[in-house]
Design a protein around this motif. Structure first.
Motif, PDB file in Angstrom:
ATOM      1  N   SER A   1      37.130  -6.029  18.312  1.00 33.08           N
ATOM      2  CA  SER A   1      36.966  -6.401  19.712  1.00 33.08           C
ATOM      3  C   SER A   1      36.553  -7.860  19.809  1.00 33.08           C
ATOM      4  O   SER A   1      36.079  -8.464  18.846  1.00 33.08           O
ATOM      5  CB  SER A   1      35.915  -5.514  20.386  1.00 33.08           C
ATOM      6  N   ALA A   2      36.701  -8.450  20.984  1.00 31.59           N
ATOM      7  CA  ALA A   2      36.421  -9.879  21.148  1.00 31.59           C
ATOM      8  C   ALA A   2      34.981 -10.224  20.783  1.00 31.59           C
ATOM      9  O   ALA A   2      34.716 -11.171  20.024  1.00 31.59           O
ATOM     10  CB  ALA A   2      36.722 -10.290  22.589  1.00 31.59           C
ATOM     11  N   ILE A   3      34.031  -9.460  21.309  1.00 30.08           N
ATOM     12  CA  ILE A   3      32.622  -9.754  21.034  1.00 30.08           C
ATOM     13  C   ILE A   3      32.299  -9.511  19.564  1.00 30.08           C
ATOM     14  O   ILE A   3      31.563 -10.284  18.946  1.00 30.08           O
ATOM     15  CB  ILE A   3      31.716  -8.908  21.949  1.00 30.08           C
ATOM     16  N   ALA A   4      32.851  -8.460  18.990  1.00 23.50           N
ATOM     17  CA  ALA A   4      32.608  -8.182  17.575  1.00 23.50           C
ATOM     18  C   ALA A   4      33.162  -9.303  16.692  1.00 23.50           C
ATOM     19  O   ALA A   4      32.561  -9.655  15.670  1.00 23.50           O
ATOM     20  CB  ALA A   4      33.231  -6.846  17.184  1.00 23.50           C
ATOM     21  N   ARG A   5      34.303  -9.881  17.069  1.00 26.89           N
ATOM     22  CA  ARG A   5      34.869 -10.987  16.285  1.00 26.89           C
ATOM     23  C   ARG A   5      33.947 -12.196  16.310  1.00 26.89           C
ATOM     24  O   ARG A   5      33.760 -12.870  15.300  1.00 26.89           O
ATOM     25  CB  ARG A   5      36.260 -11.370  16.820  1.00 26.89           C
ATOM     26  N   VAL A   6      33.331 -12.455  17.460  1.00 22.71           N
ATOM     27  CA  VAL A   6      32.390 -13.575  17.543  1.00 22.71           C
ATOM     28  C   VAL A   6      31.152 -13.292  16.701  1.00 22.71           C
ATOM     29  O   VAL A   6      30.667 -14.168  15.971  1.00 22.71           O
ATOM     30  CB  VAL A   6      31.996 -13.834  19.014  1.00 22.71           C
ATOM     31  N   GLN A   7      30.627 -12.073  16.800  1.00 17.53           N
ATOM     32  CA  GLN A   7      29.463 -11.715  15.995  1.00 17.53           C
ATOM     33  C   GLN A   7      29.747 -11.919  14.506  1.00 17.53           C
ATOM     34  O   GLN A   7      28.929 -12.489  13.770  1.00 17.53           O
ATOM     35  CB  GLN A   7      29.062 -10.257  16.249  1.00 17.53           C
ATOM     36  N   ALA A   8      30.897 -11.433  14.064  1.00 21.97           N
ATOM     37  CA  ALA A   8      31.250 -11.572  12.653  1.00 21.97           C
ATOM     38  C   ALA A   8      31.424 -13.039  12.273  1.00 21.97           C
ATOM     39  O   ALA A   8      30.997 -13.462  11.176  1.00 21.97           O
ATOM     40  CB  ALA A   8      32.529 -10.783  12.362  1.00 21.97           C
ATOM     41  N   TYR A   9      32.039 -13.822  13.138  1.00 20.27           N
ATOM     42  CA  TYR A   9      32.245 -15.247  12.841  1.00 20.27           C
ATOM     43  C   TYR A   9      30.903 -15.963  12.711  1.00 20.27           C
ATOM     44  O   TYR A   9      30.719 -16.786  11.807  1.00 20.27           O
ATOM     45  CB  TYR A   9      33.091 -15.898  13.936  1.00 20.27           C
ATOM     46  N   ILE A  10      29.959 -15.663  13.587  1.00 23.56           N
ATOM     47  CA  ILE A  10      28.643 -16.299  13.507  1.00 23.56           C
ATOM     48  C   ILE A  10      27.985 -15.987  12.169  1.00 23.56           C
ATOM     49  O   ILE A  10      27.480 -16.884  11.478  1.00 23.56           O
ATOM     50  CB  ILE A  10      27.753 -15.809  14.672  1.00 23.56           C
ATOM     51  N   VAL A  11      27.977 -14.730  11.788  1.00 32.54           N
ATOM     52  CA  VAL A  11      27.331 -14.335  10.533  1.00 32.54           C
ATOM     53  C   VAL A  11      28.038 -14.956   9.333  1.00 32.54           C
ATOM     54  O   VAL A  11      27.391 -15.391   8.371  1.00 32.54           O
ATOM     55  CB  VAL A  11      27.296 -12.796  10.421  1.00 32.54           C
ATOM     56  N   ASP A  12      29.362 -15.039   9.379  1.00 32.82           N
ATOM     57  CA  ASP A  12      30.132 -15.577   8.252  1.00 32.82           C
ATOM     58  C   ASP A  12      30.076 -17.100   8.177  1.00 32.82           C
ATOM     59  O   ASP A  12      30.425 -17.688   7.148  1.00 32.82           O
ATOM     60  CB  ASP A  12      31.591 -15.121   8.344  1.00 32.82           C
ATOM     61  N   HIS A  13      29.674 -17.759   9.277  1.00 34.41           N
ATOM     62  CA  HIS A  13      29.618 -19.227   9.313  1.00 34.41           C
ATOM     63  C   HIS A  13      28.252 -19.670   9.853  1.00 34.41           C
ATOM     64  O   HIS A  13      28.166 -20.543  10.708  1.00 34.41           O
ATOM     65  CB  HIS A  13      30.746 -19.784  10.197  1.00 34.41           C
TER      66      HIS A  13
END
Length: 324
Positions: free
Chosen positions: A219-231
């Motif tokens: 989902s859109a919000i989940a993709r942002v959450q994952a991107y923050i943690v990964d970067h």
């Protein structure tokens, strides 16, 4: 004398699958306090259960209760309910029916760790501030919205109710009661015997992650959450996060808070803290390096954030939780 002893009775409830340390930690704290007290001011310690047969604790050890539920004397000083799988995983209808009447006959009542779930199912938490083990606070708040669940304190006192966080926090709870009953000096002596701190630094917050597992559902919000943690070392603004999923900043912020429960910037800060804690626990990297790798910008800023959210500095956190 007998009346005084009855007024100082501390009763601990037992049930199958009880966490034994929830029982023995507080009870030993009261027993050690008794070493310093004259006989007519000591705590009388009893255990109560549905029957006086053997009760199997969650670690497999068996214990015997002193009294059956119906034999608990009236006008006791304190009734305590410990936690364990038997408190939060199964219903105990007879015990839950008994608790309201027993609480009415006690000057104070309380729960250690997940024992608060038994009090909640018995209808005893309405309007009270309370806490439990950090891993169960959300579950408690969702299941019993009438309770005012607090997440960070080691223990919470609200009128005649005292509740504590997980497991060894039951000792903190007992020390608080000893301090109230007999003064801080005695509580400190008991803490010294137990080799524990009279006041634990940082509450429960240092013990559990600030964020749940990162969702990877696309989902859109989940993709942002994952991107923050990964970067996590990158600089972020709300607009930059929104751009990742082609949303306006305002719509993204509103959607993020609705789905996650906190603002995007709160999520970012919690993610930085969680990553920093992992590095402090598992490496000897200098604080400046940890701060840079987690996106804090400087070790000074990381220190400020840690003090505000964790209740201790990064150096203190490493000293307490690092691998040595």
């Amino acid at each position: 004398m007998q009346e005084n002893r009855a007024q100082r009775t501390v009763a601990m409830v037992l049930f199958n699958d009880v966490l034994l340390l929830d029982v023995t930690g507080p009870m030993d704290a009261f027993a050690i306090a008794n070493r310093f007290l004259p006989e007519d001011r000591r705590y009388r310690l009893v255990t109560v259960a549905q029957s006086q047969g053997a009760i199997r604790s969650s670690c497999g050890l068996k214990v015997l209760a002193d009294l059956r539920l119906e034999d608990l004397p009236a006008n006791i000083e304190l009734l305590l309910v410990p936690g364990g799988p038997g408190a939060y995983d199964v219903a105990l209808p007879e015990l839950e029916r008994w608790l309201p009447g027993a609480v009415r006959g006690a000057k104070r009542f309380g729960a250690i760790c997940t024992g608060v779930f038994l009090l909640a199912r018995a209808g005893l938490l309405g309007g009270y501030r309370c806490t439990t083990h950090w891993n169960y606070v959300e579950r408690l708040a969702r299941a019993f919205p009438q309770a005012k669940v607090e997440t960070e304190q080691i223990y919470v006192v609200d009128r005649d109710l005292i509740t504590s966080g997980g497991i060894t926090a039951g000792i903190d709870l007992a020390l608080a009661i000893v301090a109230e009953d007999h003064g801080k000096a005695l509580a400190l002596e008991v803490a010294k015997v137990l080799l524990v701190a009279r006041h634990r630094q940082g509450g429960q917050t240092p013990y559990g992650p600030l964020l749940a597992a990162v969702p990877r559902d696309g989902s859109a919000i989940a993709r942002v959450q994952a991107y923050i943690v990964d970067h996590i070392d990158q600089a972020f603004t709300v607009q930059k996060m929104a751009d990742l999923v082609a949303m306006s900043g305002r719509n993204f912020a509103r959607t993020f808070q609705r789905e996650v429960g906190i603002t995007p910037l709160q999520y970012l800060q919690n993610a930085r803290i969680d990553q920093a804690r992992k590095l402090l626990e598992g490496s000897d990297r200098p604080l400046k390096v940890v701060a840079a790798q987690c996106g804090f910008g400087s070790d000074r800023h990381m220190r400020k954030v840690f003090c505000e959210r964790i209740g201790m500095t990064p150096a203190q956190y490493r000293a307490q939780f690092g691998g040595g």
